[in-house]
Design a protein around this motif. Sequence first.
Motif, short mmCIF file in Angstrom:
data_model
loop_
_atom_site.label_atom_id
_atom_site.label_comp_id
_atom_site.label_asym_id
_atom_site.label_seq_id
_atom_site.Cartn_x
_atom_site.Cartn_y
_atom_site.Cartn_z
N ALA A 202 12.06 6.38 0.02
CA ALA A 202 12.34 4.98 -0.32
C ALA A 202 11.23 4.07 0.16
CB ALA A 202 13.69 4.55 0.28
N PHE A 203 10.74 4.31 1.39
CA PHE A 203 9.66 3.47 1.92
C PHE A 203 8.40 3.59 1.07
CE2 PHE A 203 5.77 3.71 4.57
CZ PHE A 203 5.58 2.35 4.72
N LEU A 206 9.03 1.98 -2.42
CA LEU A 206 9.07 0.51 -2.36
C LEU A 206 7.70 -0.07 -2.07
CD1 LEU A 206 12.41 0.11 -0.39
CD2 LEU A 206 11.98 -0.75 -2.70
N ALA A 209 5.76 0.17 -5.24
CA ALA A 209 6.27 -0.80 -6.20
C ALA A 209 5.85 -2.22 -5.82
CB ALA A 209 7.78 -0.71 -6.28
N ALA A 210 5.85 -2.53 -4.52
CA ALA A 210 5.42 -3.86 -4.06
C ALA A 210 3.95 -4.08 -4.37
CB ALA A 210 5.68 -4.00 -2.56
N SER A 215 5.36 -7.66 -5.52
CA SER A 215 6.73 -8.11 -5.39
C SER A 215 7.08 -8.36 -3.92
CB SER A 215 7.70 -7.07 -5.98
OG SER A 215 9.03 -7.36 -5.65
N ALA A 218 10.35 -6.34 -2.94
CA ALA A 218 10.06 -4.93 -2.72
C ALA A 218 9.32 -4.73 -1.41
CB ALA A 218 9.25 -4.37 -3.88
N LEU A 221 11.86 -5.05 1.43
CA LEU A 221 12.67 -3.84 1.54
C LEU A 221 11.85 -2.67 2.09
CD1 LEU A 221 14.68 -4.04 -1.81
CD2 LEU A 221 15.56 -4.37 0.52
N ALA A 222 10.56 -2.63 1.76
CA ALA A 222 9.70 -1.57 2.30
C ALA A 222 9.59 -1.69 3.82
CB ALA A 222 8.31 -1.64 1.66
N ALA A 225 12.80 -0.40 5.26
CA ALA A 225 12.82 1.06 5.20
C ALA A 225 11.90 1.67 6.26
CB ALA A 225 12.41 1.53 3.80
#
Length: 437
Positions: A202-203, A206, A209-210, A215, A218, A221-222, A225
Amino acid sequence: MLATPSFRRLAGISLAYFLVLLDTTVLTVALPDLRASLGGTFADQQWAVNGYTVAFAASLLTGGAVSDRYGAARVFRLGVTGFGVISLMCALAPGMGILIALRALLGLAGALCLGSSLGLIAQLHTDPAGRARAMGVWAALTGTALAAGPLLGGLLVESYGWRAIFLVNPPLAVLSLIAVRGLVSAMGAGRIDWGVQVVACAFLGLLAAAITGFSVPAASLALVALAVLVWLQRRAPEPVLPGGSLRASWPGLLTGGVVNFAFSGALFVITLLLQGERGFTPLEAGLAFLPLTVPMTFNALLTGRLVARYGPGPSILAGLALLSAGLTAAPSAIGMIMVGLGLSCCLPALVADVVSTAPAGTAGTAGGLLNAVRQVGAVLGVAVMGVVAHGTADGTSRALLLAAVLTALTLVVRCGTHWAGRRAAGQDSRVPVRPPM
């Protein structure tokens, strides 16, 4: 030597990784044809490339851990089979959204292939010198995929359209499976903490994705995580990163991330420039990368021998110097040649550097960590350099200069750590040994 089972298996392992790396670059020259066929925006084009890379980066740690736990040979066959089947599905994708999703699944299969392939090489070649030479062969057969992707992609797109680039993978996957027949690996004694693995994936996902979408949610959230991952890592009885791995291998991890940032970003922006402002066809764009491809087909073999004799440090330093100089001169032919020489000096030496510092039985995890960092660097390179370049000649020059500066700074850091290591080794050698009482 070519007829020995060991070389046959090494060729099969390398062929699978060739496929994995090929798919990081082969789609680049197909982007205009892909957009004409399936539609989509510039961001969709980025995600068609990065959907694979993001999933690949996010899954590499888990791919290495699964390989160490369940046996590298078993996981390798699973990853190669999945790669061939999903590639066929990509060729049949009816829309951009489905293609991006399938590319993400392809990245997961690629992570299983890569994590297990490094474990298999460590299993087949136990002595450091033999392993370094094997890494040279592996890099010679696979490093060319990074640069051969645009040429092969250009040939296929020009003749048959973008779907043809995915139809190459299934027969090559079958050849790889045939080459490694009979190879078995022992299962590890430890267990996998799947909660930690999910958070690690997930880290990385994210973070990628960021980077790709710039983002803020994102990125936030990273960070969450990452905090959870650190907490779980501290309390886990069997951490996902073996003790001391980051401390011992951070120079190699930093170098791997920067090298992939520079190369993947440069490949993306140069391709868009050639096919956009300069009006190259896909085939012409692929041919323009030949000066980069050719050095990578032979220099990695030489690098493997040099690493076996002198260690990975000198090759990494030379590779960074060549890469930085080449980026300032790209996309000229001399610049591309220097980039190809720099990459083929760095790649096998980096793998040997990081894997050699890994604790026993964790070669797959160490390789997964290195390649996770490299793929995050690749995602960052495509995102940042793509925005800086924006398809124009001036913007492309600025983006390449940015990559050259980052590479040069990394060279300075590596020179410092290399000098400090040699100084420490020299001091240790001067410590007098007291005779036994």
